[in-house]
Every structure is written in structure tokens, then in C-alpha cells.
Motif scaffolding. Structure first.
Motif, short mmCIF file in Angstrom:
data_model
loop_
_atom_site.label_atom_id
_atom_site.label_comp_id
_atom_site.label_asym_id
_atom_site.label_seq_id
_atom_site.Cartn_x
_atom_site.Cartn_y
_atom_site.Cartn_z
N MET A 1 0.83 -1.19 0.00
CA MET A 1 0.00 0.00 0.00
C MET A 1 0.87 1.24 0.00
SD MET A 1 -2.66 -0.96 2.92
CE MET A 1 -3.71 -2.35 2.76
N TYR A 2 1.36 1.76 0.67
CA TYR A 2 1.60 2.90 1.48
C TYR A 2 3.03 3.37 1.39
CZ TYR A 2 -1.42 -0.62 2.67
OH TYR A 2 -2.30 -1.62 2.56
N THR A 3 3.22 4.64 1.09
CA THR A 3 4.51 4.99 0.53
C THR A 3 5.16 6.22 1.07
OG1 THR A 3 3.25 6.09 -1.08
CG2 THR A 3 4.02 3.93 -1.65
N ALA B 1 -8.22 -13.33 -0.86
CA ALA B 1 -7.72 -12.74 -2.11
C ALA B 1 -7.01 -11.42 -1.84
CB ALA B 1 -8.87 -12.54 -3.09
N LYS B 2 -7.57 -10.63 -0.94
CA LYS B 2 -6.98 -9.32 -0.64
C LYS B 2 -5.62 -9.48 0.04
CE LYS B 2 -7.80 -4.99 1.83
NZ LYS B 2 -6.55 -4.84 2.56
N VAL B 3 -5.58 -10.34 1.05
CA VAL B 3 -4.32 -10.52 1.78
C VAL B 3 -3.25 -11.09 0.84
CG1 VAL B 3 -3.24 -11.82 3.67
CG2 VAL B 3 -5.45 -10.72 4.03
N ASP C 1 -3.11 -10.53 -2.37
CA ASP C 1 -2.68 -9.39 -3.21
C ASP C 1 -1.58 -8.60 -2.52
OD1 ASP C 1 -4.54 -9.87 -5.18
OD2 ASP C 1 -5.83 -8.16 -4.70
N GLU C 2 -1.75 -8.38 -1.21
CA GLU C 2 -0.75 -7.55 -0.49
C GLU C 2 0.61 -8.25 -0.52
OE1 GLU C 2 -1.88 -4.83 -0.22
OE2 GLU C 2 -3.83 -4.70 0.74
N GLY C 3 0.60 -9.57 -0.39
CA GLY C 3 1.87 -10.31 -0.51
C GLY C 3 2.48 -10.11 -1.90
N VAL D 1 -8.06 2.70 4.78
CA VAL D 1 -6.61 2.50 4.67
C VAL D 1 -6.22 2.24 3.21
CG1 VAL D 1 -4.64 1.10 5.39
CG2 VAL D 1 -6.42 1.67 7.05
N ASP D 2 -6.94 1.33 2.57
CA ASP D 2 -6.65 1.09 1.14
C ASP D 2 -7.04 2.31 0.31
OD1 ASP D 2 -7.27 -1.91 2.27
OD2 ASP D 2 -5.71 -1.90 0.74
N GLY D 3 -8.09 3.01 0.74
CA GLY D 3 -8.49 4.24 0.03
C GLY D 3 -7.38 5.29 0.10
N GLU E 1 -5.33 -3.29 -8.09
CA GLU E 1 -5.72 -4.22 -7.03
C GLU E 1 -6.18 -3.47 -5.78
OE1 GLU E 1 -2.98 -7.90 -8.65
OE2 GLU E 1 -2.26 -6.79 -6.93
N GLU E 2 -5.56 -2.33 -5.50
CA GLU E 2 -6.00 -1.54 -4.34
C GLU E 2 -7.44 -1.05 -4.53
OE1 GLU E 2 -4.54 -1.62 -1.71
OE2 GLU E 2 -2.41 -1.91 -2.14
N SER E 3 -7.80 -0.84 -5.78
CA SER E 3 -9.17 -0.39 -6.05
C SER E 3 -10.17 -1.48 -5.62
CB SER E 3 -9.29 -0.07 -7.53
OG SER E 3 -10.61 0.22 -7.85
N PHE E 4 -9.84 -2.72 -5.91
CA PHE E 4 -10.67 -3.84 -5.44
C PHE E 4 -10.70 -3.87 -3.91
CE2 PHE E 4 -9.49 -8.23 -3.90
CZ PHE E 4 -10.78 -8.64 -3.58
N HIS E 5 -9.56 -3.63 -3.28
CA HIS E 5 -9.51 -3.66 -1.81
C HIS E 5 -10.43 -2.61 -1.21
CE1 HIS E 5 -5.13 -5.35 -2.17
NE2 HIS E 5 -6.04 -6.13 -2.70
N GLN E 6 -10.39 -1.42 -1.79
CA GLN E 6 -11.21 -0.34 -1.26
C GLN E 6 -12.70 -0.67 -1.43
OE1 GLN E 6 -13.26 2.14 -2.65
NE2 GLN E 6 -13.18 3.73 -1.06
FE LIG Z 1 -4.50 -3.07 -0.30
#
Ligand SMILES: [Fe+2]
Ligand SMILES: [Fe+2]
Length: 356
Positions: free
Chosen positions: A1-3, A92-94, A96-98, A150-152, A179-184
Motif C-alpha cells: 500500500m503505502y509509501t 484474495a486481498k491478503v 494481493d498484499e503479498g 486505509v486502502d483508500g 488491485e488496491e481499487s478492489f480492496h477499497q
Molecule cells: Fe490493499
């Protein structure tokens, strides 16, 4: 995510990057500057200033660490998801993060640092990751709110990074953002369903929103006035939009979503400012943010311990993957069935240590 928001200074422990190409050189520097000014992409084989390389290694590795540590608070809920559908979505989300961690470690490796070194720095506590993951997930609504907020916030942070001047990072971000869009969306949809449920479920959503809102605003990093590295990162085309501007965009986008959901954002000062054409908002508790960044949040120790344990327990998977890759490398080099069989037999005798 997060940068970029948590692109804090740290002892990076990175390897010295490739030699001759990285020596400071006015002619190379001028060519680099021209490329940056023309909004071109810097690729791993190109000459780049050492400071640019170090800044990218720090940012990309912190980003990668955040992806894999971010798997932990939600991973805790996979076995407790309220239905098969929610469990499948969360897995699926978790996962994706991997995958995001994988793309990012690979991008950082192109800059001359090794994955082993980056992971060693994470596990020793030397390297940072996003502080948002040092807070607990207390109930199922937290999983929805993490997706929504958080994903947003991560999407808001990462979309500008698709235009980052370093090619491998920019390209990784394009897929990550999809993929983050799916998470949100999955988080927001889970909350919409809960808000049509019982009073107890609605209260859970409001409680989770109250606990995560301010921490999500802090994810964008310190105010621009306290962000000394931002100007250089902007000059290099690593950072495109300032912390405060991203935070404002996130707030403006989230307020109408909260209204549709039926929750109250926990800020009495949050209101539309007609003159600015933006929402005004209250004070973020930066003391709490820095305390958590510096290791004193509620879950810092637990997250790191879980990550180290997971790494050790995954050793056999890494060994098996390496043995498999070695086997296929041998297959590609040798053509006959006899050679293939003997190569398989040889690789099956490799110990984990040899394979690594
Ligand atoms: Fe995410
Ligand atoms: Fe991610």
C-alpha cells in the motif's frame, strides 16, 4: 500500500550500488537532469546520482515492508470472517498484499540492494513500515474500514507514483493501484451491508470508523512544512503531490462516501469551506503518530514478532521454490530424457542449505 508518507530516514543497511556507473559525474548528471526535466523514465541500467538511488531504495523498501506487514492485521480475520464469501474475498486481498510486496522488493533489488538485506533490516527493527499497521483490528467492521479508508488512502498516495521517474517502481504501481481499487471497494461494500443490519452492527461500523479515521489522515505523512525531503523528491519526479494536498484530496473524496454509508466522521471541525472549495478539518495528533513510528504503538512488537516467526516458518517454502527453479534451470540447459531424469535426481538430493 503505502509509501511516501512514511519515507522516514533510517539506517538503510543497503549494499553499495554498482560501482563505475554510480560515480558522480557532471556529464552524466546533466543527462540525468535532462531526462527528469523531460519527464522521462530512469531505468536500472542508467546512471543515477547516489542520493536518488538511496532515496528510492529507502522509499520502495519501506513500501514493500508495509505491504507484507499489512497482511498481518487482516490475516488474523481470515478464520473468523462471517461467511464463505467474505472469507474468499479477504484471502484474495491478503494474497494481493503479498504480491505487492513481491513487486516492490523486486523493484528495489534493481537498485543494487538485496532482498535478504531488506528483510534483515525489517526484522531487526532498523527499517520502517507504515505505522497504520501498528493498531489492532478489534472486530469485523475493522476489516471493512481498513479496506475503505486505509486502502483508500493508499490509492490516493499511489496513483501519482504510477508517474514516478523510476521505471520499475512506476510500472509496479500500475498493477498495484488496480488491485488496491478492489480492496477499497470490497471494504466499502462490506460496510454498506453491515449498515443495513442491526443496531449492533451499525455501532460496530461507527466505532471502527472513529478509531481509524485520524490514523488514516496521518498516513499521508507530516505537514508539508515539516517534510524536509519532499522538495528534493518532487525535483526528482519521485513524489508528484505534497502530503497536505494528498490528505486534502482524500478527505474531500471520503466525506460523501461517509454520508452514503451513514457514519459520522469523528471530527467536529470537518466542514465544507466554500471559499477554498475544500473541506476544513481538525488537528491531527502528530505526537501519537511519531510515538508509533518510533516503536511505541499498541502492536509494534507483536507485528514484528509475528513477521519474524512467519519468515522462519516459511524457510521450507523458499527452499522448495529454489530447488524447483534450479531443477527447471537444469532442464532448460539439458535436452535428453536421460539428462532430465538425472537432473531431477540430482536436485532432489539438494539440501535446503545448498539450494539457498
Ligand atoms: Fe490493499
Ligand atoms: Fe497493497
Amino acid at each position: 500500500m503505502y509509501t511516501q508518507s512514511f519515507n522516514v530516514q533510517e539506517a538503510s543497511g543497503q549494499k553499495k550500488a554498482p560501482t563505475a556507473a554510480s560515480l558522480e559525474n557532471p556529464e552524466f548528471q546533466a543527462r540525468f537532469d535532462r531526462k527528469i526535466d523531460a519527464d522521462g523514465k530512469i531505468e536500472p541500467q542508467d546512471w543515477m546520482p547516489e542520493a536518488y538511488r538511496r532515496a528510492l531504495v529507502r522509499q520502495i523498501s519501506q513500501h514493500a515492508h508495509s505491504e507484507i506487514v499489512g497482511m498481518l492485521p487482516e490475516g488474523n480475520w481470515i478464520s473468523r470472517a462471517p461467511s464463505l464469501k467474505r472469507k474468499a474475498i479477504l484471502i484474495a486481498k491478503v494474497q494481493d498484499e503479498g504480491g505487492h510486496g513481491l513487486y516492490l522488493y523486486s523493484a528495489a533489488e534493481t537498485l543494487g540492494t538485496s532482498r535478504e538485506q531488506m528483510l534483515a533490516d525489517l526484522h531487526s527493527g532498523k527499517a520502517k513500515y507504515s505505522s497504520i499497521f501498528n493498531y489492532p483490528t478489534l472486530n469485523w467492521a475493522d476489516v471493512g474500514v481498513i479496506g475503505w479508508l486505509v486502502d483508500g488512502a493508499a490509492i490516493m498516495n499511489q496513483i501519482p507514483l504510477c508517474r514516478c521517474s523510476f521505471g520499475p517502481y512506476a510500472r509496479a504501481m500500475i498493477r498495484v493501484c488496480k488491485e488496491e481499487s478492489f480492496h477499497q471497494r470490497q471494504g466499502y461494500e462490506a460496510l454498506l451491508v453491515m449498515m443495513q443490519g442491526t443496531d449492533g452492527q451499525k455501532a460496530m461500523v461507527q466505532d471502527a470508523t472513529d478509531r481509524w479515521w485520524w490514523k488514516c489522515l496521518a498516513m499521508f505523512g507530516p505537514p508539508d512544512t515539516d517534510s524536509p525531503h519532499s522538495a528534493q523528491a518532487m525535483r526528482w519526479g519521485i513524489k508528484r503531490i505534497s502530503n497536505d494536498d494528498l490528505r486534502q484530496k482524500f478527505i474531500d473524496a471520503t466525506v460523501p462516501q461517509a454520508r452514503v454509508l451513514g457514519v459520522t466522521l469523528p471530527d467536529p471541525e470537518l466542514k465544507w469551506n466554500e471559499e477554498r472549495q475544500h473541506h476544513d478539518y481538525g488537528q491531527i495528533d502528530w505526537d501519537e503518530f511519531w510515538s508509533t513510528v518510533n516503536g511505541n504503538g499498541p502492536c509494534n512488537k507483536e507485528r514484528l514478532a509475528t513477521r519474524v516467526k512467519a519468515h522462519h516458518e516459511g524457510q521450507w517454502v523458499r527452499d522448495a521454490a529454489l530447488a524447483y527453479a534450479r531443477k527447471h534451470q537444469n532442464v532448460n540447459l539439458c535436452g535428453t530424457d536421460q539428462e532430465l531424469r538425472s537432473n531431477f535426481a540430482l536436485s532432489s538430493t539438494h539440501s535446503g542449505k545448498e539450494a539457498a
